[in-house]
Design a protein around this motif. Sequence first.
Motif, PDB file in Angstrom:
ATOM      1  N   GLN A   5       0.790  -1.227   0.000  1.00 31.74           N
ATOM      2  CA  GLN A   5       0.000   0.000   0.000  1.00 31.74           C
ATOM      3  C   GLN A   5       0.826   1.282   0.000  1.00 31.74           C
ATOM      4  O   GLN A   5       0.266   2.368  -0.022  1.00 31.74           O
ATOM      5  N   GLU A   6       2.154   1.179   0.009  1.00 34.71           N
ATOM      6  CA  GLU A   6       2.954   2.393  -0.120  1.00 34.71           C
ATOM      7  C   GLU A   6       3.273   2.619  -1.596  1.00 34.71           C
ATOM      8  O   GLU A   6       3.856   1.745  -2.245  1.00 34.71           O
ATOM      9  N   PRO A   7       2.911   3.772  -2.175  1.00 38.68           N
ATOM     10  CA  PRO A   7       3.256   4.045  -3.571  1.00 38.68           C
ATOM     11  C   PRO A   7       4.772   4.128  -3.748  1.00 38.68           C
ATOM     12  O   PRO A   7       5.449   4.901  -3.062  1.00 38.68           O
ATOM     13  N   VAL A   8       5.297   3.323  -4.650  1.00 39.07           N
ATOM     14  CA  VAL A   8       6.734   3.302  -4.931  1.00 39.07           C
ATOM     15  C   VAL A   8       6.929   3.427  -6.434  1.00 39.07           C
ATOM     16  O   VAL A   8       6.187   2.833  -7.224  1.00 39.07           O
ATOM     17  N   VAL A   9       7.918   4.205  -6.845  1.00 33.70           N
ATOM     18  CA  VAL A   9       8.266   4.336  -8.256  1.00 33.70           C
ATOM     19  C   VAL A   9       9.706   3.852  -8.442  1.00 33.70           C
ATOM     20  O   VAL A   9      10.583   4.139  -7.625  1.00 33.70           O
ATOM     21  N   TYR A  10       9.943   3.088  -9.520  1.00 36.58           N
ATOM     22  CA  TYR A  10      11.269   2.542  -9.845  1.00 36.58           C
ATOM     23  C   TYR A  10      11.815   3.293 -11.052  1.00 36.58           C
ATOM     24  O   TYR A  10      11.155   3.391 -12.088  1.00 36.58           O
ATOM     25  N   THR A  30      17.717   6.812  -3.912  1.00 33.41           N
ATOM     26  CA  THR A  30      16.755   5.903  -3.291  1.00 33.41           C
ATOM     27  C   THR A  30      16.207   6.511  -1.995  1.00 33.41           C
ATOM     28  O   THR A  30      16.951   7.120  -1.220  1.00 33.41           O
ATOM     29  N   GLN A  31      14.920   6.317  -1.794  1.00 34.10           N
ATOM     30  CA  GLN A  31      14.138   6.836  -0.656  1.00 34.10           C
ATOM     31  C   GLN A  31      13.721   8.293  -0.838  1.00 34.10           C
ATOM     32  O   GLN A  31      13.070   8.864   0.037  1.00 34.10           O
ATOM     33  N   ILE A  62       0.415  12.075  -7.575  1.00 28.83           N
ATOM     34  CA  ILE A  62       0.648  11.404  -6.308  1.00 28.83           C
ATOM     35  C   ILE A  62       2.089  11.646  -5.901  1.00 28.83           C
ATOM     36  O   ILE A  62       2.931  12.030  -6.722  1.00 28.83           O
ATOM     37  N   VAL A  63       2.377  11.410  -4.631  1.00 30.03           N
ATOM     38  CA  VAL A  63       3.743  11.415  -4.131  1.00 30.03           C
ATOM     39  C   VAL A  63       4.129   9.978  -3.860  1.00 30.03           C
ATOM     40  O   VAL A  63       3.379   9.224  -3.241  1.00 30.03           O
ATOM     41  N   ALA A  64       5.299   9.579  -4.343  1.00 26.01           N
ATOM     42  CA  ALA A  64       5.757   8.194  -4.201  1.00 26.01           C
ATOM     43  C   ALA A  64       7.191   8.170  -3.689  1.00 26.01           C
ATOM     44  O   ALA A  64       7.933   9.151  -3.800  1.00 26.01           O
ATOM     45  N   THR A  65       7.572   7.027  -3.125  1.00 22.18           N
ATOM     46  CA  THR A  65       8.941   6.802  -2.679  1.00 22.18           C
ATOM     47  C   THR A  65       9.741   6.182  -3.821  1.00 22.18           C
ATOM     48  O   THR A  65       9.282   5.253  -4.480  1.00 22.18           O
ATOM     49  N   LEU A  66      10.940   6.711  -4.062  1.00 26.06           N
ATOM     50  CA  LEU A  66      11.771   6.260  -5.176  1.00 26.06           C
ATOM     51  C   LEU A  66      12.658   5.081  -4.772  1.00 26.06           C
ATOM     52  O   LEU A  66      13.296   5.099  -3.716  1.00 26.06           O
ATOM     53  N   SER A  67      12.709   4.069  -5.638  1.00 28.93           N
ATOM     54  CA  SER A  67      13.717   3.016  -5.559  1.00 28.93           C
ATOM     55  C   SER A  67      14.522   3.066  -6.858  1.00 28.93           C
ATOM     56  O   SER A  67      13.943   2.996  -7.948  1.00 28.93           O
TER      57      SER A  67
END
Length: 516
Positions: free
Chosen positions: A32-37, A52-53, A65-70
């Motif tokens: 459920q946490e939005p993550v973008v690669y 990252t992060q 949306i706001v997402a966490t980067l990997s």
Amino acid sequence: MSANMGTDSTPAHGAGADETLRAWRTGIDTYQEPVVYMRRDCAVCRSEGFTTQARVQLTARSGSIVATLSVVDGPWLGHGIAGLSEAAWTSLRPQPGEWLTVSHAPVLESLSHVRAKVYGHRLDAGAFSAVIGDIAAGRYSDLHLATFITACAGDRLDLDETVSLTRAMIDVGERLDWGRDRVVDKHCVGGLPGNRTTLLVVPIVAACGLTMPKTSSRAITSPAGTADTMEVLAPVDLDIAAMRRTVESTGACIVWGGSVRLSPADDILIRVERPLDLDSEGQLVASVLSKKAAAGSTHVLIDLPVGPTAKVRSAEAAKTLGRRLIEVGRAIGLQVALRVTDGLQPVGRGIGPALEARDVLAVLRREADAPDDLRQRALRLAGDILELGGAAPEGHGLRLAAEVLADGRAWSKFAAICEAQGGLREVPLASHRQVVEAPSGGRITAIDNRVLSRAAKLAGAPKAPAAGVDVHARLGDVVQAGQPLFTLHAQAPGELAYARQYVDARPPIFQISEVS
């Protein structure tokens, strides 16, 4: 496998090529946490200095949306592509291959309040409103959420802060109004496996003419939440319109609170509280009462199980928590009543969604072998609510509740609620089981609820609905060596083995003393 995208599209109007990437659904579940690669060598990462992060804003035609980067170094992600996790994809809803504008996420001023709380400062209503507003909008990463949850854990929220947190959580979601003077609800603070009384209380109370729109949480630290168990029997992911139709036709519902945006920040916090295994007093009170107020309740009964391995360990702790619930309830316009109950051992036989659902159906259908402890506990709670809601005179609620269960009205009402929510389902059975036997003969003098719950979770509950534990012995029982104490249920052999390994490595869950 690399993402394979064509090159015939052009960036969105107003966006330069070094700011855009094309959307690709990775199918990765990030809980459920939005993550973008993004590739480390992509133009966006290089030009913006993303690591990252980092928190990044993704903008499509459908919104932002706001997402966490990997950051990705491997070949599976193609050039010029933003790989979106399932949570990111379903939140943003882009078209496959659509150009996304990628930029730094806005600065979160509310994080200064979180840092202040980490250092022990009190927060005022405005600070909680800012933090919860950003949480509900999806602007906090899981790291931010974990920091906020930890900073508020233990006894770090005083009464005024708890009231402010509760009000902030109500304000960011929808609030229902049923047009009635009395709308009742109940909640158990948890920590007692198998205590699935809500599924019995709701139909008993509704059959007596009271309105009870029950919104429930999924499991936080337990093998099953009320929503998890109800989902075995009927759909719980109703929107507000479907919830209203159900309540208008039956007088009640039992739905997942996360699907109706009632106190939505609470569902986000619960998602992170679960892996942290944290459920502190102030946050518990805010979570429970914000949901009740948002659902339009006016009168709420709180069940407080007390026991050495329950969530509430002592009578004194129950008194302290109960006082906080009543005071915060009064501040937000709720009348809160309490019932302190026995939390020494599991309730019923099943621990886990399907096994608990089986017990509930046995009680509602008045089956001869239905667990009597679950029946009696539910009847007492239903009796309290009938009196609290004015459906029975003081001292007569228990008798009315027992009559409604015995003559089948409760079962008929439950079946109607399930039908209104989408139809009654068959209870699934686990494919793999293993019995745990008594190592010696004697009398059972104690049961460790926490370890038993942990075993059920390691067996797969609640994600695997049929997984869990079936309890065969109770406090005070005299057992023989080799007699079954409980059975582990799992939907995969690996999970069964993992749960059994955990049980074998711990001190005995059931303490057995010699019979004098």
